[in-house]
Structure formats: structure tokens, C-alpha cells
Design an enzyme around this catalytic site. Structure first.
Site, mmCIF file in Angstrom:
data_model
loop_
_atom_site.group_PDB
_atom_site.id
_atom_site.type_symbol
_atom_site.label_atom_id
_atom_site.label_comp_id
_atom_site.label_asym_id
_atom_site.label_seq_id
_atom_site.Cartn_x
_atom_site.Cartn_y
_atom_site.Cartn_z
ATOM 1 N N GLU A 226 0.850 -1.191 0.000
ATOM 2 C CA GLU A 226 0.000 0.000 0.000
ATOM 3 C C GLU A 226 0.885 1.240 0.000
ATOM 4 O OE1 GLU A 226 -3.120 0.081 2.952
ATOM 5 O OE2 GLU A 226 -3.005 2.262 3.138
ATOM 6 N N GLU A 231 -2.711 11.380 3.324
ATOM 7 C CA GLU A 231 -3.784 11.134 4.283
ATOM 8 C C GLU A 231 -3.873 12.339 5.212
ATOM 9 O OE1 GLU A 231 -4.626 6.780 5.587
ATOM 10 O OE2 GLU A 231 -2.434 7.013 5.588
#
Length: 350
Positions: A226, A231
Site C-alpha cells: 500500500e 492522508e
């Protein structure tokens, strides 16, 4: 230093028979350093072979017509270049070594745009994106129900993901939002990936721009790898995070970095990663403005599951183990995650 290698006899099939080729009957070539990270390859003796290939020693194999060819090596290292000459049932290989002294500091800016979504229509382009739906918690105890496009608005060249509160109890399924993926539609290996966006800042929001290995259905997370390009959780206004999740470090990963920005809610910023076979470099606003680099000393399936295609994801979660760490401010809804574009750049040689 350049040096001559050895010829190898290689069979194309188990049933084929081959004639040994003496070293002095092999086609020959030379390599000269033209400038910086560019090298010129020139045939010096073709000996009448019918076809030629160049194995550049970094995973690239190119057809070669015998004329001069300039090849580009962006990264420091020692490479073995192999000329593969073929005719009838004969194959002959000759090798030369090339040494690249420094990384090309301008590699990222030499990449070319290969795909983008500028959100210029009046709805999400489903040839690019699939909506993932449901109120499953998504492995992080999130509260939102992802809908099939109802929370994604495309207008005036932007995509707006709108998170809404639709219930009064503040439990799972009483918030709606959007999660979009390019799986099986747009998948890439290596390049520069970026998004320009304004972020939500309400407490309880969790906005992300990220990637997953396309082999996710076969090997599952975290073995697929990932890449969290951006974020942002609403209770840390202005703090933007990037992270890598691998079999060697996942969940509360130690492979992460962050940067603090001004006014992420009202001003656009560009969030990106430069991904090559050596490293991941995360930046904000300019490819030279690197705020975190992931480059493990040992690369294997545990630390580097990234030599394979990956797909893109955009989502705005509510609550969850991270986004909801300090609760959810229900007074702040609806919340908007406004995306100007998503772009992918790659170098034409890679």
C-alpha cells in the site's frame, strides 16, 4: 570501464538445435558516455546477423537496428549491457559494462503525462473509476456508508466528494461518502502520481489519496503493498501524512512521514509520489519538495512489494481507528473533499 564479455549459446526451445558461435564471429558494439546520464551505443561490427536486441541491464530490452542509439540511465549504479544477435539457429551475446556515477536530479521533471482525470465533464468517468460501496467499517471501524456516486459531484472542472450525516445516533451507516478506485481500468508501475486538492478539516474526517498493488485479490493486504500518497485526519488540521504499508511494517507502520501546511481547507495543494525501482519519494506542491523518502536497504517481498502494477484510490472516511480518534464533530457536516485533478507521469523509456 568498458570490457568485453563472453558469448553465450542460448536455445530458443527444447527441440531446437544450435550451432556454436565462436567469439570472434559475434557482432560487436561500443558504449560511450555522451552526457551525464546519457550513453551512446554504436555497432562496430554487425557480421550479417538478421536481428539484434539490447538488454540494458536494468530490466529494459530494446530492439536495435544497428544505428547509433542513445540510452538514458536515471539512477546511479553499475549496469551490464548485452547485445543479443540472432540469425537462423544461432544466438550470440556480447557484454559491456557501464557505470552511472550519480542519480539524475531532474528525473521527475523529465517524465511525461500518460494519463489524467481533469474532471471536466458533469459526472465521474466510469471508464476510469469504480465506486466501492457499503457500510462495512472497511477494516478500520469507520462509520460511513460509501454510495454508488451519490456523494460524488463533478462540476466546473473539479470532483467534490461530499460526506453527509443522515442519522442522529452517530453510528455506522448514518454517514454517507465516496470511495473510488481505478482497479482493472487504470493500473501503473513506476512514475509520478499526483493530485491537486482542497481537504476537509472537520473533526472525524479522514481523507486519502493512495494506491494498492493490483494483485490485491490474490495475495491480500499487506502483501500487495500500500502506498499512502496523502492522508489527512480532521483533528490535525494542516498535518498531511504519507506512509508505506508492507508485510514488514503494516497497520501502525513505522514507514511514514508528515508535513504541516497552511490552509489546506481553502487553498489547493498538490500531493504526489515519485515511484521508481529504488525508492518512493513523497512531495507537496513541487516534485523537488520531498518530505519523506522510503528506500529500504534490503528489498524483498517483505519490504518492497512494489515491482508490480498498482491502482489508485480516492476516499473520504468518517470516524474509524484514526479519523475518529478524537471523536466526530457532527456539527461540521456536510464536509467536502475537492479534487482538481489526478495525474500520472512516466518517463517514455520506462
Amino acid at each position: 570501464m568498458l570490457k568485453r564479455g563472453f558469448s553465450l549459446l542460448v536455445g530458443l526451445a527444447l527441440t531446437a538445435s544450435f550451432t556454436a558461435v565462436a567469439q570472434d564471429e559475434c557482432a560487436e558494439f561500443k558504449i560511450t558516455n555522451e552526457k551525464d546520464n546519457y550513453f551512446q551505443i554504436e555497432m562496430t561490427d554487425d557480421l550479417g546477423y538478421s536481428s539484434y536486441q539490447l538488454d540494458l541491464g536494468d530490466g529494459r530490452v530494446k530492439s536495435f537496428d544497428g544505428d547509433e542509439m542513445v540510452v538514458y540511465y536515471p539512477f546511479k549504479g553499475d549496469y551490464t549491457v548485452t547485445l543479443i544477435s540472432k540469425k537462423d539457429n544461432e544466438e550470440c551475446r556480447v557484454h559491456h559494462d557501464v557505470s552511472v556515477k550519480e542519480d539524475d536530479e531532474y528525473y521527475a521533471t523529465k517524465q511525461e503525462l500518460v494519463w489524467s482525470d481533469e474532471f471536466n465533464g458533469d459526472e465521474v468517468n466510469r471508464e476510469f473509476w469504480t465506486f466501492e460501496t457499503g457500510a462495512t467499517g472497511w477494516g478500520n471501524q469507520e462509520l460511513q456508508d460509501y454510495t454508488d456516486g451519490e456523494n460524488a459531484e463533478v462540476e466546473d472542472g473539479t470532483l467534490t466528494i461530499v460526506a453527509k450525516k443522515i442519522g442522529e445516533r452517530g453510528i455506522r451507516g448514518e454517514y454517507t461518502s465516496t470511495r473510488m478506485i481505478t482497479k482493472d481500468k487504470k493500473e501503473f508501475m513506476y512514475g509520478r502520481f499526483e493530485m491537486r486538492a482542497k481537504l476537509p478539516t472537520g473533526r472525524g474526517t479522514w481523507a486519502a489519496f493512495w494506491m494498492l498493488g493490483a494483485n490485491f485479490p490474490e495475495v491480500m493486504w499487506p502483501h500487495c503493498g500500500e502506498i499512502d500518497i496523502m492522508e489527512h485526519v480532521g483533528y490535525e488540521t494542516g498535518v498531511v501524512h504519507s506512509a508505506m504499508h508492507t508485510p514488514s511494517s503494516f497497520g501502525n507502520t513505522r514507514n511514514k512521514g508528515s508535513v504541516t501546511l497552511d490552509d489546506v481547507e481553502n487553498e489547493y495543494h498538490t500531493y504526489g509520489v515519485i515511484w521508481d525501482k529504488h525508492s518512493m519519494k513523497f512531495y507537496v506542491d513541487d516534485p523537488e519538495n520531498i518530505h519523506y523518502t522510503y528506500q529500504p536497504e534490503v528489498k524483498n517481498n517483505e519490504t518492497w512489494p512494489y515491482d508490480q502494477p498498482a491502482f489508485l484510490l480516492l476516499n473520504l472516511a468518517i470516524g474509524g481507528t484514526w479519523g475518529g480518534k478524537e471523536g466526530v464533530d457532527d456539527r461540521s457536516f456536510p464536509q467536502e473533499y475537492v479534487i482538481d485533478y489526478v495525474r500520472v507521469y512516466q518517463h517514455p523509456d520506462f
